[in-house]
Every structure is written in structure tokens, then in C-alpha cells.
Design a protein around this motif. Structure first.
Motif, PDB file in Angstrom:
ATOM      1  N   LEU A 205       0.824  -1.205   0.000  1.00  0.00           N
ATOM      2  CA  LEU A 205       0.000   0.000   0.000  1.00  0.00           C
ATOM      3  C   LEU A 205       0.861   1.258   0.000  1.00  0.00           C
ATOM      4  O   LEU A 205       0.500   2.270  -0.618  1.00  0.00           O
ATOM      5  N   LEU A 267      -6.229   4.008   1.605  1.00  0.00           N
ATOM      6  CA  LEU A 267      -5.630   2.942   2.405  1.00  0.00           C
ATOM      7  C   LEU A 267      -6.690   2.082   3.084  1.00  0.00           C
ATOM      8  O   LEU A 267      -6.444   0.911   3.383  1.00  0.00           O
ATOM      9  N   VAL A 271      -8.145  -1.586  -0.006  1.00  0.00           N
ATOM     10  CA  VAL A 271      -7.333  -2.689   0.502  1.00  0.00           C
ATOM     11  C   VAL A 271      -7.807  -4.048  -0.008  1.00  0.00           C
ATOM     12  O   VAL A 271      -7.203  -5.067   0.333  1.00  0.00           O
TER      13      VAL A 271
END
Length: 332
Positions: A205, A267, A271
């Protein structure tokens, strides 16, 4: 101060209205998925009577408007319903009290905590890294370092997340076993073990979001370097780094805060692919598993949480941008 409070209230009301509109889109989209849950559970050999009975017990025969407002009123009160698989078990067991049936809320909370932990670790790495690189590339703009950083970060953001994940697994888990390739975390783990198993998805990420924050920081600072007060600071003999950190950066906060908040939202909401690759037990993995079995209440709840987090962080960025910019605090 009254003007600022009014602007913040307007933003909050706009956020609530946006979330309401998004909830309608989520409900319509999820219920438009092809197939039938009752049919998929009972199998193709099920009789029409059995399918109709299951649909009746699960409330699928009610009108869409009625089902939407029931779901919305429950969600407002924190009641996201019961997973359809659990409701079906409850129906077959002949229990009306719920017993050991796990609600959607109880399913989502531990998964959401795991996702927030992953997002927090990623943010703790990516935000300082991106801002530092943005400052350095602005300080040494058009040098080999600036060009190398731009090529590296743009290559990372242009690559699919699953590709970045597999590259990291190859180099950091297979060829050099630094971190485990599977994030099989569970409640009660030691923080160090939890962090160790979270590092590879967090680094994935980080690679995905660093470029945008770095480039916005760089652009915002460079745009201010020709300002009169920057020239005055240079004439006073201040070092280039001090000029950027003490004078340019504070005045470039508004766009930087906005891009950081947008990437923090990503984020949490972006995901899904990363959690699936690393088998990370977060809300993204739960969302994918629920789509596979057409568990509508869980899918709707996951989508609503994703939307709420994204809208909340966008509102936060908007408000912080207003607070940090006098021209936005006191519009003409």
C-alpha cells in the motif's frame, strides 16, 4: 469564527447528504447482482416452493423501498442485520431468539480493526516518506535525484497492486525471507508478531500511495519558491532547506493535506486486492468472501463503511484545508 463554524456545518450537512445518496446507490447495485441467494443456497434442484419459503423467511419478497428503509433505519441505529447464511441456519434450526447467531456488526468489527491497523501502519510509513521525498525533490529539482525519484514513484503507482504484492513476496519473503508471505493474524497476537505479519501488505500500500503525496508536496513547494517572501528569506541568508521547511511548507499545507487525506481514504477503501493476495483478515477479504456467497447484508454493510470512511476523510481534508488557509476561512 462564526463564518468558519458555518462553513464546517455546511460541509458536514453535505457529507451526510452524500452518504445518503451513496447508500441508495449501494442498495440498488447490490440488489441488482445476478442470481438468487435462496436458489444458490438450496441448489439448482430445489423446488420452487422451498425457494419461495426461504425468500419469505429472509424478507426477500418485500418491496425494494421497504427493504431499503428497513436497512437504512437499522444502520443508523448500528444494527446492520444478520448475515443471510446465519439467518438461514437460524431458520433451519427453528430458533427465533438468535442464540449463537453472529450479527453483521459482530462480523465486521474485528475485520475493520484489522484493516484500520493495516491502514495505520501504511500511513505511518507512507506519509513521512512522501513528505520527506517531496521536500527533497523540490530542494534538488531537475537533478538526477529528482528524476530518479519521479521515475521510481511513477513506476510504483502505475503498477497494479497485485503485481507490487507479488514482487514484494518474491524479494522479501521467498528470495530473502524477511517477512512472512501470508498475514495470518489473529486476536491476542503480540504487537511485534502482528506488525511483522502486516509489513508486506503495508509496504504494498505504501508503494501504491507514496507517489501522489510526494508529487503534490513537490509541486506545492515549487509553486511557492518564486514568492516575494521566499526571495526575502533567501536574501537574509537562510539555507535552502530552512527556506523550504520554515517558509514554503507551512503555506503549502492545504493541497498537501488534501492529497494525504485522499490517500488515507484509499488505504482503507482500496485494501481489497491487497488483503486477498496476502489472505489478510480485514474487511476487504470479508467483502470478497461475502460477494462470492451473495450475502447481501454483509456486502451492503462493507460498502457503506467504505463510503462513510471515504466521505469522512474527504470532509476532514476539506475542513483542515479551510482552517490552514486564511483566504478560505475569510472568503470575500
Amino acid at each position: 469564527m462564526a463564518g468558519l463554524s458555518k462553513i464546517i456545518l455546511q460541509r458536514l450537512l453535505l457529507g451526510i447528504a452524500t452518504l445518503f445518496a451513496v447508500s441508495i446507490i449501494i442498495f440498488v447495485a447490490v440488489n441488482a447482482l445476478p442470481g438468487d441467494f435462496a436458489q444458490s443456497i438450496l441448489g439448482q434442484g430445489a423446488t420452487p416452493e422451498a425457494v419461495a419459503a426461504i425468500r419469505e423467511q429472509l424478507g426477500l419478497n418485500e418491496g425494494p423501498v421497504t427493504r431499503y428503509f428497513k436497512w437504512l433505519s437499522g444502520a443508523v441505529q448500528g444494527d446492520l442485520g444478520i448475515p443471510m447464511s446465519q439467518a438461514l441456519f437460524q431458520s433451519f434450526a427453528g430458533s427465533s431468539t438468535g442464540g449463537d447467531v453472529t450479527t453483521v456488526f459482530e462480523q465486521i468489527v474485528p475485520r475493520l480493526k484489522n484493516t484500520m491497523f493495516l491502514a495505520g501502519v501504511s500511513a505511518a510509513i507512507s506519509v513521512p516518506l512522501a513528505v520527506t521525498l517531496g521536500i527533497l525533490t523540490a530542494l534538488y529539482r531537475n537533478t538526477a535525484f529528482d528524476k530518479a525519484m519521479n521515475v521510481t514513484t511513477l513506476s510504483a503507482i502505475s503498477s497494479p497492486e497485485f503485481f507490487l504484492a507479488y514482487v514484494l513476496i518474491l524479494f522479501l519473503a521467498v528470495l530473502n525471507p524477511v517477512f512472512p508471505s501470508l498475514s495470518n493474524i489473529f486476536p491476542g497476537m503480540e504487537f511485534s508478531d502482528r506488525l511483522n505479519k502486516t509489513m508486506l501488505p503495508a509496504l504494498t500500500l505504501t508503494l501504491a500511495v507514496t507517489a501522489q503525496m510526494m508529487r503534490m508536496t513537490r509541486a506545492a513547494i515549487i509553486n511557492l519558491l518564486a514568492s516575494p517572501y521566499i526571495e526575502m528569506a533567501r536574501l537574509k541568508g537562510l539555507s535552502p532547506m530552512r527556506v523550504i521547511v520554515k517558509h514554503a511548507l507551512p503555506n503549502a499545507l492545504a493541497p498537501i493535506i488534501t492529497v494525504i487525506a485522499l490517500n488515507l481514504a484509499y488505504l482503507v477503501t482500496g485494501v481489497v486486492v491487497v488483503e486477498v493476495v496476502f489472505v489478510y483478515p480485514g474487511i476487504g477479504q470479508l467483502f470478497v468472501d461475502s460477494v462470492k456467497i451473495r450475502d447481501i447484508p454483509v456486502v451492503q454493510a462493507c460498502c457503506l463503511i467504505f463510503a462513510a470512511v471515504y466521505i469522512l476523510l474527504n470532509l476532514t481534508a476539506d475542513i483542515l484545508s479551510i482552517v490552514s488557509n486564511p483566504r478560505l476561512r475569510h472568503p470575500k
